[in-house]
Design an enzyme around this catalytic site. Structure first.
Site, PDB file in Angstrom:
ATOM      1  N   GLU A 166       0.826  -1.212   0.000  1.00  0.00           N
ATOM      2  CA  GLU A 166       0.000   0.000   0.000  1.00  0.00           C
ATOM      3  C   GLU A 166       0.857   1.258   0.000  1.00  0.00           C
ATOM      4  O   GLU A 166       1.072   1.876   1.044  1.00  0.00           O
ATOM      5  CB  GLU A 166      -0.959   0.012   1.207  1.00  0.00           C
ATOM      6  CG  GLU A 166      -2.097  -0.989   1.091  1.00  0.00           C
ATOM      7  CD  GLU A 166      -3.128  -0.851   2.211  1.00  0.00           C
ATOM      8  OE1 GLU A 166      -2.862  -0.111   3.190  1.00  0.00           O
ATOM      9  OE2 GLU A 166      -4.183  -1.489   2.104  1.00  0.00           O
ATOM     10  N   GLU A 258      -6.664  -7.016  -1.286  1.00  0.00           N
ATOM     11  CA  GLU A 258      -7.056  -6.813   0.111  1.00  0.00           C
ATOM     12  C   GLU A 258      -8.373  -6.057   0.159  1.00  0.00           C
ATOM     13  O   GLU A 258      -8.544  -5.043  -0.519  1.00  0.00           O
ATOM     14  CB  GLU A 258      -5.964  -6.043   0.861  1.00  0.00           C
ATOM     15  CG  GLU A 258      -6.222  -5.904   2.355  1.00  0.00           C
ATOM     16  CD  GLU A 258      -5.079  -5.181   3.070  1.00  0.00           C
ATOM     17  OE1 GLU A 258      -3.911  -5.496   2.784  1.00  0.00           O
ATOM     18  OE2 GLU A 258      -5.367  -4.293   3.885  1.00  0.00           O
TER      19      GLU A 258
END
Length: 335
Positions: A166, A258
């Site tokens: 991320e 995710e």
């Protein structure tokens, strides 16, 4: 190379399946034995026959905290009871993770990837960088980690490499630069595997920082056989995020590595209605996904009830939180 991989994995899976199947019975098909070496064809993830497919499964939590939740029993449950296609193995870089003991965390990642393969599931090798948000900060560590992982799995079609979990507070140009440095390092060992590239603003395609998918569309990574990642948490990420995923997947190959049914921290109440909108979109467009997370963390986003990982019972719904019951059904039936 691809044919060699297919033959090797078929041989290895044949041994595993033969040990688990009664004499004279037809061997059970697994995701890897059915689909073989994956590749990106156009904007889709495709199997070795070139047919678009959707993988559905779970992500581990950080292995520095919840390795106890990834056992032979829990992986048997994921492959058999949940009927998952894929396990995402999350190796945190900071927060007590890889940087504290590279050898230990590489070995741990390999143990869990091997466990997924033993059961015929694919494994996403997740380089779980969070803070600092610029993936270039950890480039030398990533180079060491991915070299080791790609060397080990170069002849195995059951892996995908997620090179930056991320990215945040950094530009798409910085993320792209990192990708164009690390992908050749993986390709030098494993030229065939699909590579997953994190996107701006916590892999939201930029939405969480006021941008959108245009950065990637207008300046894609200079590499083949790659996909871009998108993460969402349904209680926080509403129509703007869903619309971005819909638009982006018309132009780019996307893998949702995710997501959760709760808020962006994996906490709080579940928004199953919004989650189902995402599930429906991903089903319709064959966007693969892994849910966060396969542990017994106290947060509502961890699928197991707290304390489950200290025991030996992993199957059925009795050991699951509300989100676990809901997501298990979606992994099993995609309904």
């Amino acid at each position: 190379m691809r044919q060699r991989k297919a033959l090797l994995v078929a041989s290895a899976l044949g041994v595993v399946i033969a040990l688990q199947t009664p004499a004279g019975a037809k061997p059970l098909a697994t995701p890897v034995s059915e689909n073989g070496q994956l590749k990106v064809c156009g904007k889709q993830l495709c199997n070795q026959q070139g047919q678009p497919i959707q993988l559905r499964g779970m992500s581990t939590h950080g292995t520095q905290w919840y390795a106890k939740c990834v056992t032979d029993g829990s992986m048997d449950a994921l492959a058999g009871d949940w009927r998952a296609d894929v396990l995402r193995v999350s190796t945190y870089v900071q927060e007590g993770g890889y940087q504290t003991d590279p050898q230990r965390f590489t070995s741990l990642a390999q143990k869990f990837v091997d466990g997924a393969h033993k059961r015929g599931m694919y494994a996403v090798i997740d380089w779980h960088m969070l803070d600092p948000g610029d993936p270039n900060f950890n480039f030398e560590r990533a180079k060491t980690f991915f070299t080791a992982m790609a060397k080990k799995y170069k002849d195995n079609p059951g892996v995908l490499y997620e090179i930056a979990n991320e990215p945040s507070a950094t530009s798409w140009s910085r993320i792209k630069s990192y990708a164009e440095k690390i992908i050749p390092i993986i390709r030098a060992q494993d030229p065939d595997a699909v590579v997953l590239v994190g996107t701006r603003a916590w892999s939201s395609l930029g939405v969480s920082e006021g941008a959108d998918e245009k950065d990637v569309v207008n300046s894609p990574v200079n590499a083949s056989n790659i996909m871009y990642t998108f993460h969402f948490y349904a209680a926080s990420h509403k129509t703007e995020y869903l619309d971005a995923l819909n638009r982006a997947s018309d132009k780019l190959p996307i893998f949702v590595t995710e997501f959760g049914t709760q808020d962006y921290a994996g906490e709080g109440a579940n928004d199953f209605a919004q989650s189902q909108r995402y599930i429906d979109l991903m089903k319709r467009k064959k966007i693969s996904w892994t849910n966060w997370n396969y542990s017994d963390d106290n947060r509502s986003g961890a699928v197991f009830k707290t304390g489950t990982c200290n025991g030996t019972n992993w199957t059925g719904t009795g050991v699951l939180k509300e989100a676990g019951v809901w997501i298990r059904e979606r992994v099993r039936s995609d309904s």
